[in-house]
Structures are given as C-alpha cells and as structure tokens.
Motif scaffolding. Structure first.
Motif, mmCIF file in Angstrom:
data_model
loop_
_atom_site.group_PDB
_atom_site.id
_atom_site.type_symbol
_atom_site.label_atom_id
_atom_site.label_comp_id
_atom_site.label_asym_id
_atom_site.label_seq_id
_atom_site.Cartn_x
_atom_site.Cartn_y
_atom_site.Cartn_z
ATOM 1 N N ALA A 156 -0.976 9.943 3.675
ATOM 2 C CA ALA A 156 -0.833 8.966 4.756
ATOM 3 C C ALA A 156 0.455 9.200 5.530
ATOM 4 C CB ALA A 156 -0.854 7.549 4.177
ATOM 5 N N LEU A 157 1.530 9.506 4.804
ATOM 6 C CA LEU A 157 2.842 9.571 5.441
ATOM 7 C C LEU A 157 3.071 10.871 6.205
ATOM 8 C CD1 LEU A 157 5.080 8.031 2.611
ATOM 9 C CD2 LEU A 157 4.173 6.888 4.628
ATOM 10 N N VAL A 158 2.240 11.888 5.957
ATOM 11 C CA VAL A 158 2.440 13.182 6.595
ATOM 12 C C VAL A 158 2.110 13.103 8.090
ATOM 13 C CG1 VAL A 158 0.129 14.180 6.306
ATOM 14 C CG2 VAL A 158 2.147 15.658 6.126
ATOM 15 N N ARG A 159 1.342 12.102 8.455
ATOM 16 C CA ARG A 159 0.961 11.966 9.855
ATOM 17 C C ARG A 159 2.019 11.229 10.655
ATOM 18 N NH1 ARG A 159 -4.049 8.827 10.749
ATOM 19 N NH2 ARG A 159 -3.201 9.026 12.844
ATOM 20 N N ASP A 160 1.793 11.137 11.935
ATOM 21 C CA ASP A 160 2.738 10.466 12.808
ATOM 22 C C ASP A 160 1.986 9.417 13.623
ATOM 23 O OD1 ASP A 160 5.044 9.868 14.041
ATOM 24 O OD2 ASP A 160 5.080 11.611 15.370
ATOM 25 N N PRO A 161 1.455 8.392 12.960
ATOM 26 C CA PRO A 161 0.608 7.413 13.648
ATOM 27 C C PRO A 161 1.446 6.303 14.270
ATOM 28 C CG PRO A 161 0.759 6.844 11.363
ATOM 29 C CD PRO A 161 1.677 8.021 11.564
ATOM 30 N N SER A 162 0.798 5.358 14.928
ATOM 31 C CA SER A 162 1.529 4.207 15.459
ATOM 32 C C SER A 162 1.829 3.206 14.359
ATOM 33 C CB SER A 162 0.701 3.462 16.510
ATOM 34 O OG SER A 162 -0.042 4.343 17.256
ATOM 35 N N VAL A 163 0.899 3.092 13.411
ATOM 36 C CA VAL A 163 1.063 2.102 12.342
ATOM 37 C C VAL A 163 0.685 2.721 11.001
ATOM 38 C CG1 VAL A 163 0.420 -0.206 11.533
ATOM 39 C CG2 VAL A 163 0.358 0.286 13.974
ATOM 40 N N PHE A 164 1.544 2.509 10.005
ATOM 41 C CA PHE A 164 1.210 2.875 8.630
ATOM 42 C C PHE A 164 0.749 1.626 7.894
ATOM 43 C CE2 PHE A 164 4.464 6.223 9.377
ATOM 44 C CZ PHE A 164 3.741 7.331 8.968
ATOM 45 N N LEU A 165 -0.343 1.725 7.159
ATOM 46 C CA LEU A 165 -0.817 0.612 6.346
ATOM 47 C C LEU A 165 -0.906 1.087 4.900
ATOM 48 C CD1 LEU A 165 -3.768 -0.579 8.638
ATOM 49 C CD2 LEU A 165 -1.443 -1.498 8.568
ATOM 50 N N LEU A 166 -0.121 0.485 4.029
ATOM 51 C CA LEU A 166 -0.066 0.945 2.642
ATOM 52 C C LEU A 166 -0.401 -0.209 1.707
ATOM 53 C CD1 LEU A 166 3.352 2.869 2.877
ATOM 54 C CD2 LEU A 166 1.074 3.757 3.398
ATOM 55 N N ASP A 167 -1.403 -0.008 0.862
ATOM 56 C CA ASP A 167 -1.830 -1.059 -0.057
ATOM 57 C C ASP A 167 -1.370 -0.730 -1.469
ATOM 58 O OD1 ASP A 167 -3.055 -3.222 -1.193
ATOM 59 O OD2 ASP A 167 -5.051 -2.321 -1.232
ATOM 60 N N GLU A 168 -0.448 -1.521 -2.006
ATOM 61 C CA GLU A 168 0.087 -1.307 -3.366
ATOM 62 C C GLU A 168 0.395 0.176 -3.593
ATOM 63 O OE1 GLU A 168 0.668 -3.724 -5.567
ATOM 64 O OE2 GLU A 168 -0.676 -5.381 -5.110
ATOM 65 N N PRO A 169 1.236 0.785 -2.766
ATOM 66 C CA PRO A 169 1.399 2.247 -2.839
ATOM 67 C C PRO A 169 2.078 2.732 -4.110
ATOM 68 C CG PRO A 169 2.994 1.304 -1.315
ATOM 69 C CD PRO A 169 2.070 0.188 -1.708
#
Lengths: 365, 356
Positions: free
Chosen positions: A149-162
């Motif tokens: 997930a973090l390797v990308r460069d999106p507008s929003v990161f959404l992390l569930d119980e990472p």
C-alpha cells in the motif's frame, strides 16, 4: 493530496436492525494523519471501508476535495489500502507482491526497484524480498501488505489495523516508519486501530468511535488531557482514567461502598444526583495509612489490592469500596496487600461527567 | 492444597533437535512463576512436559515432595490452560465451568450446591457473572479466554500451568486482567507457572521470572532484579519497555567511555565493551551530559518515547510528560541517571558490571 469529508454518513448492513454507523460527520484536512480508534464493533472498519468504496453508504455523502465520491468505484478514488487480512499473491515472491501496484501503473523498472527496496528496508522486510509469502510469519505478511500500500503515491492512504499481528518491539518501529512515510509523502492517511497507543503515537488527530457514533475528534493532546466523554476517559491512557460513579448529597460524595467530601473548588461542577468523577492514575498520590486531616482535592481511603512492579514504573491497584482504582508512579514502590492507604487527587486533575445511565459507560475492565 | 514444584534435568527433543534443556526450575508453594521467552523459546514444550503430556520428554518432576515423573497426566492434579480456548460449544458458560467438577472422581467429593458455589466464585473473580447462561458462540474472544481460565481454576488444582492465557485479549482487557489474575492466584494460593512472551506480564505477575531463550534458562529471579542486574544482553533486551539501548563503549584505565560520557569502571580490563542504557534512565532537560538531536517523538499520554541521535547513534528515551515542547530537529540535553549503566562483554554477551 486530498481533503476528505463525511457528511451525515450512515450504514446499515442487510438484515441488521441497528445502524453500524450512525450519521457521522467529520472532515480530514489535506495531508493529515487521522487515526480512527475504538473497541471492536464500534463501526471504525465499516467507516474505513466506506471511504475505500468497498462498502456503499446507506445515507449521507463522502467527499474527496469537495467532490462526492460515494458512487465512485474504489479503483477510481486514487486511494491505497492495506487491510488486516493481507490478500497477498502466494505464487509471487515478496518483491513482486510489493511491486504489483506500480507495475499496474506502468512505472519504469528502475524506479520500481528503488521504491520497493526502499519501502521494504523501512519496514524491516528487505531480507524476505526473494521469498514467497506462504512460509512467512503473520507479522511479516502484514508488513508486506502494508508495504504494497505504501509503495504507491496516492491521494489517500487507508490502513486497517496495519500492525495487529506484529509483536510489541516491531510495532513501535513500524509506527515510526508509517509516520515518516506520511511526513515524506504529505498524503492524507486514515488508520483504523483498537490500540490507543497507536493513536496517541501516530495521529495528528484522533477520531474516537463507540457504538457507531463519534465520541470525540481532536488532537492526541486534547483527547488525553480533556476527554469529552467518560468513554474516552476510560479508553485512552495505559492504565486509562479511573472512573468513580458517585452521587452527591449535600457536602458528601457517595459511591459504592465509599464516601468522600466535595473536593475544594468542585462545588459548582458537582450537581445533586449521580455523576462520574474521573482521574489519571499517574496524577493520583498514594500514602500509607488512612487520610489525615483535610486536603484540597479528592481524598479516598482504600486497601491495596495488588502491586505490579514494572522496571520503569509501579502500578498499584487499590480497592475503594467496590471500585478498583489504579495509581501509577515512576518509582519502585512496595505496599503490603490489604494494607490501608489513602489517595489524593488535586482538584485540577479531576474530570466530571454526567451519568444519564446511572451505571456509567464501559465495561468492568 | 498448595505445594512446591521442583523440576530437574528436564529435556525435550524433537527428532535430533534439543527443544528444551532445563537443569532446574523450582517454585515455592503458592508462588507465581513466569516463564518468559520469545516465540519458539520452548515455553509450551516445557509446560507440556511438566504436565506429562509429552511422551518424549525426560527429567524429574516433584510436586509437593512427591515424584510425579511417571504419574499419568490426569493423576498429577495439574490444571492447564492453553492459548486456544477449547470450550464445549453446546454447553452454557456455567456448564463449561462446572465440567471439570463433574468428572467421576469429583462428583463424589462435591455436592451440587458446592459445585454451584465454586462456579459462582470463579465467575465473579473473572467478571463472568452476567454471562453464565450464554453459550461460547455468543461470547467475545476475551470472554471465551476468561471462561477457559475459569475452567482451569475451578478445580483448585495443586499446580496451575497457564500458556499465554491472556495473549489473545486486546491490550486494554489484558492490562486490566493482570492485577485480578495475580490477586486471584494469591487468594487461592495455587502454585502457578505462566508462560508468556510479554515482558509486562512477567513484571506484573511474576514473583519469580524464568527467562527462557532457545530452550535454556538464561536467568532466574524477581523481575526487578532481572531488570536492574541482567546476567546477559538477551535478558536485558527481553525485560524493559521500550527496549534497552545498546551502544559500543571502551574501557581504558578503570574508566568506561561511551558517547563521550565517562564513568568509573573499576576492575575491568581495557578493551571494547557493550553499554546498556535504559530509555527510562535517560532524562531530558535536566542535568546535561549528552547533546542529542530529536528524530521522533511518540506521545503515550503521561510519557513519550523520544528517538534521538547522539554522536551518530540512535537512542530511545522514555520522557516524563508527553506533549512537551520538543519538536523533530530540536537539539536537547540528555542526562544519564547515575547508577544506571550496564556493561556487557561484547564477545560472551555476559554482564560484567551493573549500576555505574
């Protein structure tokens, strides 16, 4: 970059009687890291899944940069997600799993190489890049999902119980790394957790949910120093605040099996009838023997129930009537079990909450 | 019924791999022992061997002076509670708790009324009073864990073996249950051995902690003693949160130098040394011995974990006060509490000096 806004969003699952999320509204400024914190079943994951587009909203609006997106499919929202169940491709090695979102976007190979190795070393999984995920531990698999997930460069990161499957030591390093990535990318981040330490340590702002609604949305400092509800007081902090259910009659506060006089300066805040008085364990002073003479704040007498000597601190649990009160100090202290002690809390360290239910909220533990 | 436990020459092998090799493990009657070790250290194997559940294990187990090494597991009067709950799904919580008391031998000893009282007592201690008529499927993971624990306690065994019984619970429930669990054990007076990878639980619960690593005991003692005087680096790393800082130092002329700081180190030979600095023994803003650059601040509410760089080395600091004025990039002065340094031999990893 994105500003995220929820307006009166509700969610009802098919066949369920109750709303899983009840008309919640909040706004995340562009580039902030918000942690949604609450016990299991509070609606935090449902909220995140609605932001991701994995669940539809029953009513209300979700806006990214002012534009409604509740009918936009997940792939078109420019978000990156990591969920608690990792969803890894078992036939690929770890490198290819992490590289996948970049390949989908036709990123040049050289850049993929440097992005993947960079994120993998930051999350402590660089040694596993050539292996298949199947043989790796839950904690490592979770980091792979997070790296993807973090390797990308999106507008929003959404992390569930990472970090739910990562042990205590690794957890803290991961919190640092997530925070560092947030600061480097400047992306808006929403992280769901049940762990109040995750929230205090990482968040710009914490959204506390309970039973589908919002209890408080504020900075970690405000959440900790000025909890808006007894639920927040009893949820944040380790140990959390002590909460006494008391009833005022005249100049006396009566609780279950104990009584105290009205703390000086708190006369106006305490109304007749039942209410909750709360205070932090580390702001409670403990003295051997019964209370002698009058003091300014709240004075309680009880018996030592248990002493827990940690290396860095000591937690003493004191039985006050039918309630157990925790006291924390940074010294190594010892008390005999069942010996009588008195507790003192300064008036400025007391919090008072209305108690409409009469029994206080939250569970016994 | 309470009794002392003495285990000697315990070994467990899987194939030709030594999983556990413990020379001696003893608990006084009524003592709460904690077997602390990372996953894979051999904790579960040790407990199972003591309970008689590992046919391949060798060694002697004495309980209350009686040699039970060759006694069948069900005759050992040992109750064991595992990480997985193993509740009967078709029975209510009350029936699950009562189950061990209905074993043929017990039924003769206890009246229905006594059984009920025992169950009520345990349910009360574990906060299960409101849940007695529910079935396991209607319970949360934490509640099921408590029922499982209750089922071990209700028999009032001579020895209680607990294998990570509260690891499944979320942090809040786990921390809340520690004091209750220890008090319950104290009140019942049952000798207990509790296995966990969590150093906080070892501190909170253990009268005596056995640090198990790679199948062998590294050190045994009261938790505070292990914290202040760890016998080797591994023990120092396993106890204390956040984890201890380990930095290279140098002994020269009976003095140790680390990060530019100097302390007397009588009796030590010249040469390199590994220095352990506990995060809680580094103080910010008071006495200024080291110059540190703030890399990160992670508030915990009443404290914060600050990551700093001192002479190129990264250190963790446990500060008092969480939301103070420190910012990433600031330079702060650090003090090192006197008597807090731990010195280890970099080759053997044994502690060569503590408390300087």
């Amino acid at each position: 970059m994105s500003r995220v806004e929820l307006r009166s969003v509700s969610k009802r699952y098919p066949k369920a009687d109750d709303l899983a999320v009840k008309q919640i509204s909040f706004e995340i400024p562009d580039g902030e890291l918000v942690v949604i914190l609450g016990p299991s079943g509070c609606g935090k994951t449902t909220t995140l899944r609605m932001l991701a587009g994995l669940e539809g909203v029953t009513s209300g609006e979700i806006l990214f940069d002012g534009k409604p997106v509740q009918d936009t499919p997940p792939a078109a929202r420019n978000i990156a997600m990591a969920f608690e169940n990792y969803g890894l491709y078992e036939q690929w090695d770890v490198f290819d799993n992490i590289a996948y979102p970049l390949r989908l976007r036709s990123v040049p190979d050289a850049q993929i190489e440097s992005s993947v190795t960079g994120i993998a070393s930051g999350l402590g999984i660089a040694d596993y890049l050539g292996q298949r995920p199947g043989a790796l531990s839950g904690g490592v698999r979770q980091r792979i999902g997070l790296a993807r997930a973090l390797v990308r460069d999106p507008s929003v990161f959404l992390l569930d119980e990472p970090m739910s499957h990562v042990d205590a030591d690794g957890r803290n390093d991961m919190r640092l790394e997530i925070r560092r990535i947030h600061e480097r990318t400047g992306a808006t981040m929403v992280i769901v957790t049940h762990d109040q330490e995750d929230a205090l340590m990482m968040a710009d702002r914490i959204l506390i949910m309970n039973e589908g609604g919002i209890e408080q949305y504020d900075t970690p400092r405000q959440i900790y120093d000025a909890p808006a509800t007894a639920f927040v007081a009893g949820f944040v902090g380790e140990p959390p605040m002590n909460i006494l259910s008391v009833s005022r009659s005249g100049d006396s506060l009566d609780g279950a099996g104990f009584a105290a006089s009205i703390p000086y300066g708190l006369d106006a805040a305490l109304v007749p009838g039942r209410q909750l008085v709360a205070f932090r364990p580390h702001l409670t002073r403990i003295v051997s023997g019964p209370a002698a003479g009058a003091a300014g704040g709240l004075v309680l007498t009880g018996q030592v129930y248990m002493v827990e000597p940690f290396g860095e601190r000591t937690i003493v649990t004191v039985q006050v009537g039918q309630t157990r009160v925790k006291v924390e100090s940074r010294a190594q202290e010892s008390y005999d079990l069942d010996s009588v002690v008195s507790l003192l809390v300064r008036t400025e360290d007391l919090h008072v909450f209305a108690d409409p239910a009469g029994s206080g909220r939250g569970e016994r533990f | 019924m309470t009794a002392e436990l003495k285990v000697s020459e315990l070994s467990v092998t899987y194939g030709d791999v030594d999983a556990v090799r413990i020379d001696e493990l003893s608990l006084d009657a009524g003592e709460f022992g904690v077997l602390l070790g990372p996953s894979g250290a051999g904790k579960t194997s040790s407990l199972k061997a003591i309970a008689g559940l590992l046919p391949g294990a060798a060694g002697a187990v004495h309980l209350g002076g009686r040699d039970i090494s060759r006694t069948a597991p069900e005759e050992r009067d040992i109750a064991m509670c595992f990480e997985s709950y193993a509740l009967y799904p078709h029975l209510t919580v009350r029936k699950n708790l009562e189950f061990p008391l209905r074993a043929p031998r017990r039924v003769r000893e206890l009246t229905a009324q006594e059984r009920r009282r025992r169950v009520d007592e345990v349910a009360d201690v574990l906060g299960l009073g409101q849940l007695l008529e529910r079935r396991p499927a209607q319970l949360s993971g934490g509640q099921r864990q408590r029922v499982s624990l209750g089922r071990a306690l209700v028999r009032r065994p001579t020895l209680l073996l607990l294998d990570e019984p509260i690891s499944h619970l979320d942090a809040k429930l786990r921390n809340g249950m520690r004091a209750e669990l220890k008090r319950m054990q104290r009140d019942m007076g049952v000798t207990t051995l509790f296995a966990t990878p969590d150093q906080g639980e070892a501190f909170a619960l253990g009268d005596r902690v056995f640090v198990l690593d790679a199948g062998t005991l590294r050190q045994v003692g009261e938790p505070t003693e292990l914290y202040l005087r760890p016998s080797n680096v591994r023990v120092a790393e396993l106890l204390g949160a956040p984890r201890i800082n380990l930095v290279d130092g140098e002994v020269r002329g009976q003095r140790v130098t680390v990060l530019g700081l100097e302390r007397p180190a009588e009796g030590l030979r010249d040469g390199p040394v590994l220095v352990g600095l506990r995060p809680a023994d580094l103080t910010v803003g008071g006495h200024r011995e080291l110059e540190a650059a703030v890399v990160a601040v992670q508030p915990l509410g009443n404290a914060a974990i600050m990551t700093v760089k001192v002479s190129g080395q990264t250190l963790r600091v446990l500060t008092q006060g969480a939301f103070d004025e420190w910012q990433v990039g600031d330079t702060v002065g650090l003090g090192v509490r006197s008597g807090s340094l731990l010195l280890f031999d970099p080759v053997t990893t044994m502690c060569v000096k503590a408390g300087i």
